[in-house]
Design a protein around this motif. Structure first.
Motif, PDB file in Angstrom:
ATOM      1  N   ASP A  14       2.982  -1.931 -20.058  1.00 51.69           N
ATOM      2  CA  ASP A  14       2.052  -2.061 -20.842  1.00 51.69           C
ATOM      3  C   ASP A  14       2.699  -2.621 -22.168  1.00 51.69           C
ATOM      4  O   ASP A  14       1.981  -3.347 -23.084  1.00 51.69           O
ATOM      5  CB  ASP A  14       1.327  -0.669 -21.436  1.00 51.69           C
ATOM      6  N   GLN A  18       0.957  -9.450 -20.222  1.00 51.34           N
ATOM      7  CA  GLN A  18       0.022  -9.434 -19.041  1.00 51.34           C
ATOM      8  C   GLN A  18       0.573 -10.537 -18.214  1.00 51.34           C
ATOM      9  O   GLN A  18       0.810 -10.662 -16.983  1.00 51.34           O
ATOM     10  CB  GLN A  18      -1.250  -9.399 -19.211  1.00 51.34           C
ATOM     11  N   ASP A  19       0.771 -11.805 -18.707  1.00 53.34           N
ATOM     12  CA  ASP A  19       1.009 -13.091 -18.174  1.00 53.34           C
ATOM     13  C   ASP A  19       2.616 -13.389 -18.300  1.00 53.34           C
ATOM     14  O   ASP A  19       3.168 -13.599 -19.479  1.00 53.34           O
ATOM     15  CB  ASP A  19       0.269 -14.020 -18.772  1.00 53.34           C
ATOM     16  N   ARG A  42       2.690 -10.077 -11.979  1.00 51.52           N
ATOM     17  CA  ARG A  42       2.170 -10.787 -13.223  1.00 51.52           C
ATOM     18  C   ARG A  42       2.875 -12.159 -13.250  1.00 51.52           C
ATOM     19  O   ARG A  42       2.607 -12.951 -14.560  1.00 51.52           O
ATOM     20  CB  ARG A  42       2.589  -9.766 -14.350  1.00 51.52           C
TER      21      ARG A  42
END
Length: 192
Positions: A14, A18-19, A42
């Protein structure tokens, strides 16, 4: 323990974007590779390294076929300069065996080759853990896992803040996870 490790892995994930397309990440102390697989999904290029050739082989065997080419498997020293440079480094439960001074030295060596962040976990000091460790050290060394070296968050913060080699880095966040016998604390240091 498994539930705690799963929560810690998710916390570290987290904290990363995300990318991760185009990013190179070192999974230092990769174990069986669960974290590295998620990073590769990812879009990251991931170097998985562990001292245990058995764990590295297991990580390789568990690699999903669709991620072939995104994961590199190495048995060796996570501090080896030959590994190159990284955007991010993740050390989940691999620095729990270092004393505070050594942990700061390891952070320095990793940050020399990292452009964005180093995420790591440490064993947070508390009286119960200290007692359990003292009792555990009574038994012959061959009958137990490597020593865990508890460190208090406040002492670690001071040590990192006072390290001239880490002046360009700041502690961004930290989170403690406790689940059954698993207690670990995550910390993120980022380039200032």
């Amino acid at each position: 323990v498994r539930a705690g490790r799963d929560r810690m892995r998710q916390t570290l994930l987290d904290w990363l974007p995300q990318d991760l397309v185009g990013r190179r990440i070192l999974d230092a102390g990769c174990g069986t590779g669960a974290l590295a697989v998620e990073l590769a999904r990812r879009g990251a290029q991931v170097v998985e390294i562990d001292l245990s050739p058995t764990l590295v082989q297991l990580a390789h065997e568990r690699m999903p076929a669709e991620l072939s080419g995104r994961l590199e498997f190495i048995s060796g020293d996570m501090l080896a300069p030959a590994l190159g440079h990284f955007d991010h480094v993740v050390c989940m439960d691999s620095m729990i065996h270092y004393e505070k001074h050594d942990m700061v030295q390891v952070l320095h060596r990793l940050t020399e080759r990292t452009s964005h962040s180093v995420l790591f976990t440490f064993a947070p000091s508390n009286p119960l853990l200290a007692t359990m460790i003292r009792i555990g050290r009574i038994f012959p060394r061959g009958d137990r896992a490597p020593f865990i070296e508890p460190v208090s968050e406040s002492n670690l913060r001071v040590a990192i803040g006072n390290a001239s080699t880490l002046q360009d880095w700041k502690i961004n966040r930290t989170e403690k996870i406790s689940s059954g016998f698993y207690t670990s604390q995550a910390m993120e240091v980022c380039k200032d």
